[in-house]
Write a protein that holds these residues in place. Sequence first.
Motif, PDB file in Angstrom:
ATOM      1  N   PHE A  17      64.075  29.333 139.702  1.00 25.16           N
ATOM      2  CA  PHE A  17      65.280  28.950 139.358  1.00 25.16           C
ATOM      3  C   PHE A  17      65.554  29.191 137.611  1.00 25.16           C
ATOM      4  O   PHE A  17      66.482  29.501 137.286  1.00 25.16           O
ATOM      5  N   PHE A  24      69.990  35.172 133.431  1.00 18.70           N
ATOM      6  CA  PHE A  24      71.372  35.176 133.551  1.00 18.70           C
ATOM      7  C   PHE A  24      71.675  34.928 131.931  1.00 18.70           C
ATOM      8  O   PHE A  24      72.660  35.649 131.604  1.00 18.70           O
ATOM      9  N   VAL A  27      71.210  38.300 130.009  1.00 17.20           N
ATOM     10  CA  VAL A  27      72.304  39.385 130.432  1.00 17.20           C
ATOM     11  C   VAL A  27      73.531  38.814 129.924  1.00 17.20           C
ATOM     12  O   VAL A  27      74.360  39.798 129.502  1.00 17.20           O
ATOM     13  N   ARG A  28      73.865  37.575 130.294  1.00 18.14           N
ATOM     14  CA  ARG A  28      75.285  37.148 129.788  1.00 18.14           C
ATOM     15  C   ARG A  28      75.485  37.524 128.241  1.00 18.14           C
ATOM     16  O   ARG A  28      76.565  37.911 127.469  1.00 18.14           O
ATOM     17  N   VAL A  31      76.247  41.202 127.829  1.00 18.45           N
ATOM     18  CA  VAL A  31      77.448  41.823 128.277  1.00 18.45           C
ATOM     19  C   VAL A  31      78.801  40.952 127.909  1.00 18.45           C
ATOM     20  O   VAL A  31      79.980  41.683 128.116  1.00 18.45           O
ATOM     21  N   VAL A  32      78.662  39.695 127.683  1.00 16.17           N
ATOM     22  CA  VAL A  32      79.937  38.943 127.217  1.00 16.17           C
ATOM     23  C   VAL A  32      80.187  39.471 125.766  1.00 16.17           C
ATOM     24  O   VAL A  32      79.099  39.091 124.953  1.00 16.17           O
ATOM     25  N   PHE A  36      84.669  36.837 122.652  1.00 17.48           N
ATOM     26  CA  PHE A  36      85.239  36.132 123.912  1.00 17.48           C
ATOM     27  C   PHE A  36      85.344  34.526 123.840  1.00 17.48           C
ATOM     28  O   PHE A  36      84.433  34.165 123.206  1.00 17.48           O
ATOM     29  N   HIS A  41      91.009  32.535 126.932  1.00 14.16           N
ATOM     30  CA  HIS A  41      90.157  33.189 127.739  1.00 14.16           C
ATOM     31  C   HIS A  41      90.182  34.868 127.948  1.00 14.16           C
ATOM     32  O   HIS A  41      90.403  35.449 128.905  1.00 14.16           O
ATOM     33  N   SER A 119     117.071  50.332 147.372  1.00 16.39           N
ATOM     34  CA  SER A 119     116.268  49.413 147.961  1.00 16.39           C
ATOM     35  C   SER A 119     116.776  48.032 148.238  1.00 16.39           C
ATOM     36  O   SER A 119     117.812  47.548 147.611  1.00 16.39           O
ATOM     37  N   ALA A 120     116.449  47.403 149.716  1.00 20.48           N
ATOM     38  CA  ALA A 120     117.116  46.425 150.003  1.00 20.48           C
ATOM     39  C   ALA A 120     116.955  45.154 149.049  1.00 20.48           C
ATOM     40  O   ALA A 120     117.628  44.066 149.158  1.00 20.48           O
ATOM     41  N   ALA A 121     115.900  45.234 148.013  1.00 18.51           N
ATOM     42  CA  ALA A 121     115.685  44.329 147.060  1.00 18.51           C
ATOM     43  C   ALA A 121     116.566  43.901 146.117  1.00 18.51           C
ATOM     44  O   ALA A 121     116.619  43.083 145.366  1.00 18.51           O
ATOM     45  N   LYS A 122     117.495  45.199 145.759  1.00 15.95           N
ATOM     46  CA  LYS A 122     118.150  45.200 144.763  1.00 15.95           C
ATOM     47  C   LYS A 122     119.645  44.609 144.992  1.00 15.95           C
ATOM     48  O   LYS A 122     120.126  44.472 146.012  1.00 15.95           O
TER      49      LYS A 122
ATOM     50  N   MET B   1     113.306  51.072 155.618  1.00 16.03           N
ATOM     51  CA  MET B   1     111.666  51.313 155.489  1.00 16.03           C
ATOM     52  C   MET B   1     110.868  51.030 156.625  1.00 16.03           C
ATOM     53  O   MET B   1     111.138  49.983 157.447  1.00 16.03           O
ATOM     54  N   TYR B   7     115.051  41.339 155.216  1.00 12.43           N
ATOM     55  CA  TYR B   7     115.156  41.577 153.769  1.00 12.43           C
ATOM     56  C   TYR B   7     113.614  41.053 153.224  1.00 12.43           C
ATOM     57  O   TYR B   7     113.236  40.092 153.584  1.00 12.43           O
ATOM     58  N   MET B   8     112.861  42.211 152.458  1.00 16.61           N
ATOM     59  CA  MET B   8     111.699  41.806 151.986  1.00 16.61           C
ATOM     60  C   MET B   8     111.853  41.910 150.427  1.00 16.61           C
ATOM     61  O   MET B   8     112.474  42.797 149.909  1.00 16.61           O
ATOM     62  N   PRO B  10     110.337  43.542 147.347  1.00 15.89           N
ATOM     63  CA  PRO B  10     109.506  44.777 147.025  1.00 15.89           C
ATOM     64  C   PRO B  10     107.995  44.589 147.276  1.00 15.89           C
ATOM     65  O   PRO B  10     107.112  45.303 147.715  1.00 15.89           O
ATOM     66  N   PHE B  86      80.061  35.512 134.512  1.00 12.58           N
ATOM     67  CA  PHE B  86      79.632  35.471 133.383  1.00 12.58           C
ATOM     68  C   PHE B  86      80.592  34.763 132.370  1.00 12.58           C
ATOM     69  O   PHE B  86      80.508  34.066 131.460  1.00 12.58           O
TER      70      PHE B  86
END
Lengths: 181, 403
Positions: A17, A24, A27-28, A31-32, A36, A41, A119-122, B1, B7-8, B10, B86
């Motif tokens: 372990f 670990f 490697v960290r 690669v980090v 960072f 974040h 579009s139905a969403a508009k 669609m 109604y969904m 997008p 990481f």
Amino acid sequence: MKFLKDAGHLFRFAGLFVLAFLIFLVVRGYVVPKTFGEYGHYRGATIVEIAARPVKYAGHQVCENCHTDVVAAKNLGQHAHVNCEACHGPLANHANDPASVTPALPDTAVLCARCHTASAAKPKNFSQVDPADHSGGVPCQTCHNPHNPTPGADPATGAMPPAATAGTHAAPDPKTAGGAK
Amino acid sequence: MTGVEGYMYPNEITLYWSVLIVLYPYITGLVAGAFILASLERVFRVEAVKPTYRLALLTALAFLIDAPLPLQLHLGHPERSPEMYFTPHATSAMAMFGYVYLWYLMAVLVFEIWLDYRREIVVRSQQTKGLLRLIYKIMTLGSSNISPRSLHIDEKVGWVVTLVGIPSAFLLHGYVGFIFGSIKANPWWSSPLMPVVFIFSAMVSGVAAVLLLYMALTGLRKHTIDMRCVDTIAMYMFYIFIIDFSLEMLDLIHRVYEADESFRSLDFMVHTKLYFSQIVIQIFIGTLVPLVLLFITQVWKHALNDIVRKRIYVLCGSLILISVFAMRWNVVIGGQLFSKSFLGYTTYKLELATREGLLAAIGLTILPFLFLWVLIKLLPPWSDESAQAVASQTRRVAVVPGD
């Protein structure tokens, strides 16, 4: 000591372990990215890298300094608050050197459909059409001025007809003007 | 669609969490359930289930190795997944789950199996030849000490590991339920009962899987099935299933009584798009039928002969596995079928031969059985083979003292 001898294999497993953890960490470390977590974040150096990139957008205020006729046409219609570069793309190079950099005009048959395809969403009051049905591939600017697409406006200049400018603007016919389908 | 009714928004039209995301909690659940069954013998001293102890551990390990693979296949950039380890973000449930997974894999399952098999591993490292010998040698970690005192220490430590493993198994699968239950924007998922329901359905599915595996493998080996063992497993399966079903019904009754703004939309979905998978498969065929059958075996155990009971157990185990899969399906797919505007529904079309299609899902379901086959070949869970190996070693030592 006897216990340690009989429990020796457990220390070997624990050692496994520790070894895995050390690998670990190594490697960290590789690669980090070094920066960072400097501010949050993410990789701190990205801020400097992004800031160093050349500016590509000029901003609508710069465009409006020269293209006053377009501003006038836009202000008459629904596109008044659509920024120039939303349709024309980044134009900083053109703004810096208007004589030698001439941007290509967008293909309105493709460009307009990005926002105005049904579009139905508009929202219902947003002009939307089935492009194939509505124009059959004919460029939208044949009938609509892109800067002022209000039905009835002059396709070339975007100017409103005399009656409309006199305050008798007829309500657009949704069937012919691209109302909600 | 296509496939959209009403109604969904997008971004709701296409389902982004496919059948592979259904498979992931299902497989993880089998791991947790199989481990809980193993702990019955180790921690709670339920001697009757001893024949399944090692098989349950190996099953848990085989499925645990397979568990992250559906997620990897689902990811657009699987090569980025190690970044979760990481650079983990403390507010990401998925990132923390990565550590829970590793903890469970290495500190609980692998360690417990290693402790339990250490004597056989050492013996086999001396008896076998070639590549197998090398594998067993590596598995001994260079220690061939199998003195009674060291085995006694293994036993004690193994008990502690199993004890730690029980909350770890709960944590592992509770986390999967937590990931869904904590999505407050989705009323189909957002429920504090979700982790608990996931744990109990996981337990019942894992127990059912080990029961079926034990019966199938014993049959294949032409050995006699230990009826005391399967009767006891079936009893636990029945009790756990009652708790699981009660919790799910509690969740349902609570939703019906609360009847918040999402209720009419979800109720319509259950009566239309999810009717077959939820009402017919999950609740009726997958839950009520096995509950009634298991109830019969508990009340009239002595009136039913061994063959009838065995057949009932196989039927119930299979139905339970189908039911729990249907439950995962209804949670994962069901939660994406309705619009958050509560005004429309979309459709999930299961593809066939794509990266997230049916064939990939079938492959990932078969894969743990291949892992299990390898594990069983390396570490036979049958007490007769283990005893044989150890006995032959003892004889060898007796014939050649000091060898």
